[in-house]
Design a protein around this motif. Structure first.
Motif, short mmCIF file in Angstrom:
data_model
loop_
_atom_site.label_atom_id
_atom_site.label_comp_id
_atom_site.label_asym_id
_atom_site.label_seq_id
_atom_site.Cartn_x
_atom_site.Cartn_y
_atom_site.Cartn_z
N ASN A 14 55.26 50.79 73.46
CA ASN A 14 54.54 51.25 72.27
C ASN A 14 53.86 50.10 71.54
O ASN A 14 54.33 49.62 70.50
CB ASN A 14 55.47 51.99 71.32
N CYS A 15 52.73 49.64 72.08
CA CYS A 15 51.86 48.74 71.31
C CYS A 15 51.34 49.55 70.12
O CYS A 15 51.08 50.76 70.25
CB CYS A 15 50.70 48.29 72.21
N THR A 16 51.24 48.92 68.96
CA THR A 16 50.83 49.67 67.77
C THR A 16 49.76 48.92 67.00
O THR A 16 49.86 47.72 66.77
CB THR A 16 52.04 49.93 66.85
N LEU A 17 48.74 49.67 66.61
CA LEU A 17 47.69 49.15 65.75
C LEU A 17 48.02 49.55 64.31
O LEU A 17 48.17 50.74 64.01
CB LEU A 17 46.35 49.75 66.18
N TRP A 18 48.19 48.56 63.44
CA TRP A 18 48.43 48.79 62.01
C TRP A 18 47.19 48.36 61.24
O TRP A 18 46.60 47.33 61.58
CB TRP A 18 49.59 47.93 61.51
N TRP A 19 46.82 49.11 60.21
CA TRP A 19 45.69 48.64 59.41
C TRP A 19 45.79 49.03 57.95
O TRP A 19 46.42 50.00 57.58
CB TRP A 19 44.35 49.10 60.00
N CYS A 20 45.17 48.18 57.13
CA CYS A 20 45.07 48.38 55.69
C CYS A 20 43.91 49.33 55.43
O CYS A 20 42.77 49.05 55.83
CB CYS A 20 44.84 47.02 55.02
N GLU A 21 44.18 50.44 54.78
CA GLU A 21 43.13 51.44 54.54
C GLU A 21 42.05 50.91 53.61
O GLU A 21 40.88 51.27 53.74
CB GLU A 21 43.74 52.72 53.98
N ALA A 22 42.41 50.06 52.68
CA ALA A 22 41.44 49.56 51.70
C ALA A 22 40.43 48.61 52.33
O ALA A 22 39.24 48.64 51.99
CB ALA A 22 42.16 48.87 50.55
N THR A 23 40.89 47.76 53.24
CA THR A 23 40.02 46.72 53.80
C THR A 23 39.60 46.96 55.24
O THR A 23 38.69 46.30 55.74
CB THR A 23 40.72 45.35 53.75
N LYS A 24 40.29 47.89 55.92
CA LYS A 24 40.08 48.15 57.35
C LYS A 24 40.44 46.94 58.22
O LYS A 24 40.05 46.88 59.38
CB LYS A 24 38.63 48.58 57.63
N LEU A 40 39.64 49.72 72.85
CA LEU A 40 39.02 51.03 72.63
C LEU A 40 39.61 51.69 71.39
O LEU A 40 38.87 52.28 70.58
CB LEU A 40 39.23 51.92 73.85
N ALA A 41 40.92 51.61 71.22
CA ALA A 41 41.56 52.20 70.03
C ALA A 41 41.06 51.53 68.75
O ALA A 41 40.81 52.20 67.74
CB ALA A 41 43.08 52.07 70.15
N ILE A 42 40.89 50.20 68.80
CA ILE A 42 40.38 49.48 67.64
C ILE A 42 38.98 49.97 67.28
O ILE A 42 38.66 50.22 66.11
CB ILE A 42 40.36 47.96 67.92
N GLU A 43 38.14 50.15 68.30
CA GLU A 43 36.78 50.64 68.09
C GLU A 43 36.79 52.05 67.53
O GLU A 43 36.06 52.38 66.60
CB GLU A 43 36.01 50.59 69.40
N GLU A 44 37.64 52.91 68.09
CA GLU A 44 37.70 54.31 67.64
C GLU A 44 38.15 54.43 66.19
O GLU A 44 37.70 55.32 65.47
CB GLU A 44 38.64 55.09 68.56
N GLU A 45 39.05 53.55 65.76
CA GLU A 45 39.54 53.62 64.38
C GLU A 45 38.62 52.90 63.41
O GLU A 45 38.79 53.02 62.19
CB GLU A 45 40.96 53.03 64.29
N GLY A 46 37.66 52.14 63.91
CA GLY A 46 36.71 51.46 63.04
C GLY A 46 37.33 50.36 62.20
O GLY A 46 36.95 50.16 61.04
N VAL A 47 38.29 49.65 62.78
CA VAL A 47 38.98 48.59 62.05
C VAL A 47 38.63 47.23 62.64
O VAL A 47 38.09 47.13 63.74
CB VAL A 47 40.51 48.80 62.06
N VAL A 48 38.95 46.18 61.88
CA VAL A 48 38.67 44.81 62.31
C VAL A 48 40.01 44.10 62.55
O VAL A 48 40.79 43.91 61.62
CB VAL A 48 37.85 44.05 61.25
N LEU A 49 40.24 43.73 63.80
CA LEU A 49 41.51 43.08 64.15
C LEU A 49 41.52 41.64 63.64
O LEU A 49 40.58 40.88 63.90
CB LEU A 49 41.70 43.10 65.66
N GLN A 118 50.80 39.27 56.24
CA GLN A 118 49.74 39.96 55.52
C GLN A 118 48.81 40.66 56.50
O GLN A 118 48.41 40.09 57.52
CB GLN A 118 48.93 38.94 54.70
N VAL A 119 48.48 41.91 56.20
CA VAL A 119 47.47 42.66 56.95
C VAL A 119 46.53 43.26 55.93
O VAL A 119 46.88 44.23 55.24
CB VAL A 119 48.09 43.77 57.83
N GLY A 120 45.34 42.67 55.79
CA GLY A 120 44.46 43.09 54.71
C GLY A 120 45.14 42.86 53.38
O GLY A 120 45.60 41.75 53.09
N GLU A 121 45.25 43.90 52.58
CA GLU A 121 45.92 43.80 51.29
C GLU A 121 47.38 44.25 51.36
O GLU A 121 48.08 44.27 50.34
CB GLU A 121 45.19 44.67 50.25
#
Length: 213
Positions: A14-24, A40-49, A118-121
Motif C-alpha cells: 500500500n503505497c500512499t499519496l498524502w496531500w494538503c488540500e489547501a496547497t495541493k 499517474l495517480a499524482i497527475e489524476e489528483e492534480g497535486v504536486v509531489l 511537513q506536507v504543505g501546511e
C-alpha cells in the motif's frame, strides 16, 4: 488532509499519496515500485509531489525510491537510522525477494520518535515503532485521525519478526504502547491489505487484542 492508496509491486504493498488540500502539495509514502502507476495517480489528483516518506527499509516499500528521486529530484525522509542496513542491502534484497535490481539511495533525513514531517501546511507526527524492523516508523495525522503504519499492524494480523533485526516483543510493545495509546477512532493504512481502526484491532486482533486467550 487527503490520501489515496496505490497498491504496488507483486506484494500489493500500500503505497500512499498524502496531500494538503489547501496547497495541493503532496508526499508519497513507501513507493515500493510501479513508478508509472504512482505518477499517474499524482497527475489524476492534480497535486504536486514535494517529498518521499519511508516507513521502513524493506524492498517492497522502498524499491522505487531511488528511481523516483532521480526522476523528480525529491528529498527522502525516513525511516529511522536503525534501518540503514536494509537500505544498504537493497541489492541483496532484490535477489532474496525476486525483485528486479533497484536503484540505491540515501535518505536526506533520518526520522526519530516525536519529530514531525511537513506536507504543505499539514504535519505528520513520527512514531518510532520497532519490531518488524529496528528502524520502522509510523506517520500519524492527528487532525484527520489517520495513520500510515507500514508493516507494524494489519487488519487482523501483525508484522513479521522473522527477518534479520526483527523483534517480536518490541513489535508488541510498539503496537500496545505507541499505537494503542492513540484514539480508537484512528483509521490506519497498513503496508498490505485493507484499512482498519485501532479500536477494532484492540478488540479483535488475535495477536494483540484485549480478549486474547
Amino acid at each position: 488532509m487527503k490520501y489515496r492508496i496505490i497498491p504496488v509491486t507483486p506484494f500489493q504493498q500500500n503505497c500512499t499519496l498524502w496531500w494538503c488540500e489547501a496547497t495541493k502539495k503532496a508526499a508519497v509514502v513507501d513507493p515500493g515500485g510501479d513508478i508509472e502507476k504512482i505518477l499517474l495517480a499524482i497527475e489524476e489528483e492534480g497535486v504536486v509531489l514535494e517529498k518521499i516518506l519511508l516507513t521502513h527499509g524493506h524492498i517492497d516499500h522502498v524499491g522505487g525510491t531511488g528511481a523516483l528521486k532521480e526522476q523528480l529530484g525529491l528529498p527522502i525522509e525516513g525511516p529511522h537510522y536503525d534501518d540503514l542496513y536494509w537500505i544498504e542491502g537493497l541489492k541483496k534484497q532484490s535477489s532474496m525477494f525476486g525483485f528486479p535490481a533497484v536503484e540505491s539511495f540515501t535518505p536526506d533525513r533520518w526520522l526519530t520518535d516525536g519529530e514531525v514531517v511537513q506536507v504543505g501546511e499539514e504535519q505528520l507526527s513520527v512514531l518510532h515503532c520497532p519490531g518488524h524492523t529496528p528502524g520502522h516508523v509510523v506517520f500519524y495525522h492527528q487532525a484527520s485521525q489517520v495513520a500510515q503504519v507500514g508493516d507494524v499492524i494489519f487488519n487482523g494480523s501483525i508484522g513479521r519478526t522473522d527477518f534479520p533485526g526483527g523483534d517480536h516483543p518490541a513489535l508488541i510493545s510498539s503496537i500496545k504502547d505507541k499505537l494503542f495509546s492513540l484514539s480508537d477512532e484512528v483509521v490506519f493504512i497498513p503496508g498490505h491489505g485493507p484499512v482498519s481502526t485501532l479500536g477494532y484491532e484492540k478488540k479483535n486482533n488475535p495477536f494483540v487484542s484485549d480478549h486474547r486467550g
